[in-house]
Each structure stands twice: as structure tokens, then as C-alpha cells.
Design a protein around this motif. Structure first.
Motif, PDB file in Angstrom:
ATOM      1  N   SER A 148      -4.803  22.942  -2.928  1.00 27.16           N
ATOM      2  CA  SER A 148      -4.800  23.244  -1.502  1.00 27.16           C
ATOM      3  C   SER A 148      -6.250  23.234  -1.023  1.00 27.16           C
ATOM      4  O   SER A 148      -7.185  23.217  -1.831  1.00 27.16           O
ATOM      5  N   MET A 149      -6.454  23.237   0.274  1.00 27.88           N
ATOM      6  CA  MET A 149      -7.816  23.266   0.808  1.00 27.88           C
ATOM      7  C   MET A 149      -8.547  24.518   0.337  1.00 27.88           C
ATOM      8  O   MET A 149      -9.728  24.475  -0.004  1.00 27.88           O
ATOM      9  N   GLY A 150      -7.832  25.638   0.300  1.00 30.88           N
ATOM     10  CA  GLY A 150      -8.431  26.887  -0.164  1.00 30.88           C
ATOM     11  C   GLY A 150      -8.835  26.818  -1.623  1.00 30.88           C
ATOM     12  O   GLY A 150      -9.904  27.308  -2.005  1.00 30.88           O
ATOM     13  N   GLN A 151      -7.976  26.222  -2.438  1.00 31.62           N
ATOM     14  CA  GLN A 151      -8.283  26.086  -3.868  1.00 31.62           C
ATOM     15  C   GLN A 151      -9.493  25.173  -4.075  1.00 31.62           C
ATOM     16  O   GLN A 151     -10.345  25.442  -4.924  1.00 31.62           O
ATOM     17  N   LEU A 152      -9.576  24.100  -3.306  1.00 29.76           N
ATOM     18  CA  LEU A 152     -10.697  23.177  -3.440  1.00 29.76           C
ATOM     19  C   LEU A 152     -12.003  23.854  -3.012  1.00 29.76           C
ATOM     20  O   LEU A 152     -13.034  23.696  -3.685  1.00 29.76           O
ATOM     21  N   THR A 153     -11.943  24.609  -1.931  1.00 26.10           N
ATOM     22  CA  THR A 153     -13.129  25.345  -1.491  1.00 26.10           C
ATOM     23  C   THR A 153     -13.559  26.348  -2.556  1.00 26.10           C
ATOM     24  O   THR A 153     -14.755  26.483  -2.855  1.00 26.10           O
ATOM     25  N   GLY A 154     -12.580  27.038  -3.154  1.00 27.78           N
ATOM     26  CA  GLY A 154     -12.882  28.001  -4.213  1.00 27.78           C
ATOM     27  C   GLY A 154     -13.476  27.330  -5.431  1.00 27.78           C
ATOM     28  O   GLY A 154     -14.400  27.871  -6.058  1.00 27.78           O
ATOM     29  N   TYR A 155     -12.955  26.155  -5.773  1.00 29.50           N
ATOM     30  CA  TYR A 155     -13.480  25.425  -6.928  1.00 29.50           C
ATOM     31  C   TYR A 155     -14.931  25.017  -6.689  1.00 29.50           C
ATOM     32  O   TYR A 155     -15.787  25.177  -7.569  1.00 29.50           O
ATOM     33  N   ARG A 156     -15.214  24.495  -5.499  1.00 30.06           N
ATOM     34  CA  ARG A 156     -16.590  24.101  -5.163  1.00 30.06           C
ATOM     35  C   ARG A 156     -17.547  25.280  -5.334  1.00 30.06           C
ATOM     36  O   ARG A 156     -18.640  25.136  -5.899  1.00 30.06           O
ATOM     37  N   GLN A 157     -17.131  26.449  -4.851  1.00 31.15           N
ATOM     38  CA  GLN A 157     -17.999  27.610  -4.919  1.00 31.15           C
ATOM     39  C   GLN A 157     -18.194  28.079  -6.358  1.00 31.15           C
ATOM     40  O   GLN A 157     -19.319  28.421  -6.764  1.00 31.15           O
ATOM     41  N   LYS A 158     -17.118  28.091  -7.150  1.00 30.42           N
ATOM     42  CA  LYS A 158     -17.227  28.490  -8.555  1.00 30.42           C
ATOM     43  C   LYS A 158     -18.156  27.549  -9.319  1.00 30.42           C
ATOM     44  O   LYS A 158     -18.997  27.991 -10.109  1.00 30.42           O
ATOM     45  N   LEU A 159     -17.994  26.253  -9.074  1.00 32.49           N
ATOM     46  CA  LEU A 159     -18.833  25.270  -9.758  1.00 32.49           C
ATOM     47  C   LEU A 159     -20.294  25.435  -9.336  1.00 32.49           C
ATOM     48  O   LEU A 159     -21.205  25.387 -10.172  1.00 32.49           O
ATOM     49  N   LYS A 160     -20.502  25.647  -8.050  1.00 32.85           N
ATOM     50  CA  LYS A 160     -21.860  25.863  -7.551  1.00 32.85           C
ATOM     51  C   LYS A 160     -22.477  27.101  -8.191  1.00 32.85           C
ATOM     52  O   LYS A 160     -23.632  27.075  -8.646  1.00 32.85           O
ATOM     53  N   ASP A 161     -21.717  28.199  -8.248  1.00 32.03           N
ATOM     54  CA  ASP A 161     -22.225  29.444  -8.842  1.00 32.03           C
ATOM     55  C   ASP A 161     -22.576  29.252 -10.312  1.00 32.03           C
ATOM     56  O   ASP A 161     -23.609  29.753 -10.793  1.00 32.03           O
ATOM     57  N   GLU A 162     -21.722  28.530 -11.032  1.00 29.25           N
ATOM     58  CA  GLU A 162     -21.979  28.263 -12.457  1.00 29.25           C
ATOM     59  C   GLU A 162     -23.254  27.440 -12.616  1.00 29.25           C
ATOM     60  O   GLU A 162     -24.094  27.727 -13.473  1.00 29.25           O
ATOM     61  N   MET A 163     -23.420  26.411 -11.792  1.00 30.88           N
ATOM     62  CA  MET A 163     -24.575  25.531 -11.920  1.00 30.88           C
ATOM     63  C   MET A 163     -25.879  26.242 -11.561  1.00 30.88           C
ATOM     64  O   MET A 163     -26.921  25.999 -12.174  1.00 30.88           O
ATOM     65  N   LEU A 164     -25.824  27.118 -10.573  1.00 26.42           N
ATOM     66  CA  LEU A 164     -27.050  27.781 -10.126  1.00 26.42           C
ATOM     67  C   LEU A 164     -27.597  28.769 -11.151  1.00 26.42           C
ATOM     68  O   LEU A 164     -28.699  29.286 -10.979  1.00 26.42           O
ATOM     69  N   GLU A 165     -26.837  29.011 -12.216  1.00 24.68           N
ATOM     70  CA  GLU A 165     -27.380  29.815 -13.320  1.00 24.68           C
ATOM     71  C   GLU A 165     -28.435  29.023 -14.093  1.00 24.68           C
ATOM     72  O   GLU A 165     -29.296  29.602 -14.756  1.00 24.68           O
ATOM     73  N   ASP A 166     -28.363  27.687 -14.009  1.00 23.09           N
ATOM     74  CA  ASP A 166     -29.300  26.815 -14.718  1.00 23.09           C
ATOM     75  C   ASP A 166     -30.143  25.944 -13.791  1.00 23.09           C
ATOM     76  O   ASP A 166     -31.199  25.464 -14.183  1.00 23.09           O
ATOM     77  N   TRP A 167     -29.665  25.712 -12.579  1.00 25.51           N
ATOM     78  CA  TRP A 167     -30.284  24.749 -11.679  1.00 25.51           C
ATOM     79  C   TRP A 167     -30.876  25.441 -10.454  1.00 25.51           C
ATOM     80  O   TRP A 167     -30.364  26.469 -10.003  1.00 25.51           O
ATOM     81  N   ASN A 168     -31.902  24.852  -9.889  1.00 22.06           N
ATOM     82  CA  ASN A 168     -32.462  25.340  -8.627  1.00 22.06           C
ATOM     83  C   ASN A 168     -31.642  24.866  -7.436  1.00 22.06           C
ATOM     84  O   ASN A 168     -31.620  25.507  -6.394  1.00 22.06           O
ATOM     85  N   ALA A 169     -30.993  23.733  -7.602  1.00 17.87           N
ATOM     86  CA  ALA A 169     -30.156  23.170  -6.540  1.00 17.87           C
ATOM     87  C   ALA A 169     -28.983  22.440  -7.187  1.00 17.87           C
ATOM     88  O   ALA A 169     -29.048  22.039  -8.350  1.00 17.87           O
ATOM     89  N   VAL A 170     -27.928  22.281  -6.424  1.00 21.08           N
ATOM     90  CA  VAL A 170     -26.708  21.639  -6.921  1.00 21.08           C
ATOM     91  C   VAL A 170     -26.621  20.224  -6.355  1.00 21.08           C
ATOM     92  O   VAL A 170     -26.883  20.019  -5.155  1.00 21.08           O
ATOM     93  N   PRO A 171     -26.283  19.223  -7.176  1.00 23.98           N
ATOM     94  CA  PRO A 171     -26.153  17.852  -6.653  1.00 23.98           C
ATOM     95  C   PRO A 171     -24.990  17.748  -5.678  1.00 23.98           C
ATOM     96  O   PRO A 171     -24.093  18.600  -5.677  1.00 23.98           O
ATOM     97  N   PRO A 172     -24.977  16.722  -4.849  1.00 27.35           N
ATOM     98  CA  PRO A 172     -23.869  16.533  -3.904  1.00 27.35           C
ATOM     99  C   PRO A 172     -22.526  16.434  -4.616  1.00 27.35           C
ATOM    100  O   PRO A 172     -22.437  15.939  -5.742  1.00 27.35           O
ATOM    101  N   MET A 173     -21.482  16.944  -3.949  1.00 28.24           N
ATOM    102  CA  MET A 173     -20.123  16.883  -4.483  1.00 28.24           C
ATOM    103  C   MET A 173     -19.260  16.047  -3.550  1.00 28.24           C
ATOM    104  O   MET A 173     -19.295  16.237  -2.328  1.00 28.24           O
ATOM    105  N   ILE A 174     -18.494  15.131  -4.117  1.00 26.28           N
ATOM    106  CA  ILE A 174     -17.594  14.282  -3.340  1.00 26.28           C
ATOM    107  C   ILE A 174     -16.178  14.480  -3.871  1.00 26.28           C
ATOM    108  O   ILE A 174     -15.924  14.291  -5.065  1.00 26.28           O
ATOM    109  N   ALA A 175     -15.258  14.889  -2.997  1.00 28.88           N
ATOM    110  CA  ALA A 175     -13.866  15.098  -3.389  1.00 28.88           C
ATOM    111  C   ALA A 175     -13.094  13.787  -3.265  1.00 28.88           C
ATOM    112  O   ALA A 175     -13.208  13.086  -2.253  1.00 28.88           O
ATOM    113  N   VAL A 176     -12.325  13.446  -4.303  1.00 28.47           N
ATOM    114  CA  VAL A 176     -11.543  12.208  -4.272  1.00 28.47           C
ATOM    115  C   VAL A 176     -10.116  12.458  -4.738  1.00 28.47           C
ATOM    116  O   VAL A 176      -9.835  13.427  -5.451  1.00 28.47           O
ATOM    117  N   SER A 177      -9.245  11.576  -4.341  1.00 32.00           N
ATOM    118  CA  SER A 177      -7.875  11.563  -4.841  1.00 32.00           C
ATOM    119  C   SER A 177      -7.399  10.121  -4.877  1.00 32.00           C
ATOM    120  O   SER A 177      -7.246   9.490  -3.823  1.00 32.00           O
TER     121      SER A 177
END
Length: 198
Positions: A148-177
């Protein structure tokens, strides 16, 4: 950027077998069964250009395509779980690392991650590896038709939070189906803005 013509060049079992080229090379990488071949078919607008399988580990070589006589697509062997021997997985790993570290014309790598499940540690490890060897990459969120749109938004945020533990910035994300034919234009817009009118 618009795609007019695409052709299959070859499937190469080792890095050494890949022919040299001066064309910019766009790579597609991710866990086995994440949807790399489906994405290549979506981008090229040809349903059966890349072989799609429900069995993890179908792509067992470097599969290369010529795009408009000015660009290359490279479908890399997947990582993670696959229905093959540990020896074969180890071979893919070595050959893929050779490619990523030694291929001179890599322009951009699209790292595919499955947005329908929680962020995977193996994907985060590959992101760190790409950062260490300085291969530029964008994140492609696949299987978004299962979210769902909510699940996708939540996934983006979780992935961003995980990456920011190691990265100063997160690369662009593109959603596809691939199922809903979504994300194709955004990827080509991205490539066009990066490649320009070369």
C-alpha cells in the motif's frame, strides 16, 4: 532520454569473458529473485528479452544488452539465497566483485531491493560494499504492487534510517512495479539527466 532500439549482446559466465567497451554501462544488481530481469524487460518494453524465473538464482552470468548503440545494460548475477550449490554461489561472488572493482566503464548501478518485505541486512551490506569501492548507485524499490502507499512510505523511511547509521546521505530511491508498468519513465528521466545528450 528515450529508448528506441535494444539488442541482446551475450551472456558471459566470467568477468574475463565480457568484451571490453567504451559505452557507459548501467548495471542491475540485487538479491536473487528481486526482479532484475523483470525490470530489464520493463525498461526495454519487451516482455521476454530477459528470462524471468520464479526460481532464485536463474541469472548465473553477466547478461549484456546494447541500447541505441550508445549505452549498455548489464544484468548481474544475483546474491543471497539461490537453489544452487555453495560453490557456485561463491564463484558468482568472486566474479561479480571482479566486475564491480575492475570494469572501467560502469556509469551507474541500480541496486534493487524488495519493498514488500523488511529491509534486509544483506542488501545493506552490499550498499556498504559499493560505497567502499566507490561505485555510484541508486536504489530501486521493486514489487511495490504488493505494498500500500503507507507501507511503501514506511519502507522508504526504515531503509533510510538503516542507511543513515553508516552513510551521511542516502542515494535516490525509485519505486518500480513490472506488474503495473510503473517506474520506467522515472528511471529514463534519471538516466537522461545524468548522461545528457552524449
Amino acid at each position: 532520454m528515450k529508448l528506441h532500439e535494444v539488442s541482446f549482446i551475450g551472456s558471459f559466465p566470467t568477468f574475463a569473458a565480457i568484451p571490453p567497451s567504451k559505452f557507459p554501462e548501467i548495471c542491475f544488481w540485487g538479491r536473487s529473485n528481486v526482479g532484475k530481469s523483470s525490470l530489464v524487460n520493463l525498461l526495454c518494453n519487451r516482455k521476454e528479452l530477459a528470462k524471468v524465473s520464479g526460481r532464485p538464482g536463474k541469472t548465473r552470468a553477466f547478461v549484456q544488452y546494447q541500447v541505441d548503440h550508445r549505452l549498455l545494460f548489464m544484468d548481474l548475477p544475483g546474491y543471497g539465497y539461490a537453489r544452487v550449490s555453495k560453490k557456485e554461489i561463491a564463484r558468482w561472488t568472486v566474479e561479480t566483485e571482479k566486475y564491480l572493482q575492475q570494469r572501467k566503464n560502469i556509469f551507474l548501478l541500480f541496486l534493487l531491493v524488495d519493498a514488500s518485505i523488511e529491509p534486509q541486512q544483506i542488501d545493506l551490506e552490499k550498499m556498504r560494499y559499493l560505497g567502499e569501492i566507490e561505485v555510484p548507485f541508486y536504489l530501486v524499490l521493486t514489487k511495490t504492487d504488493k505494498c500500500s502507499m503507507g507501507q511503501l512510505t514506511g519502507y522508504r523511511q526504515k531503509l533510510k534510517d538503516e542507511m543513515l547509521e553508516d552513510w551521511n546521505a542516502v542515494p535516490p530511491m525509485i519505486a518500480v512495479s513490472a506488474t503495473k508498468n510503473q517506474g520506467r519513465e522515472e528511471i529514463f528521466t534519471t538516466l537522461g539527466s545524468l548522461l545528457g545528450d552524449f
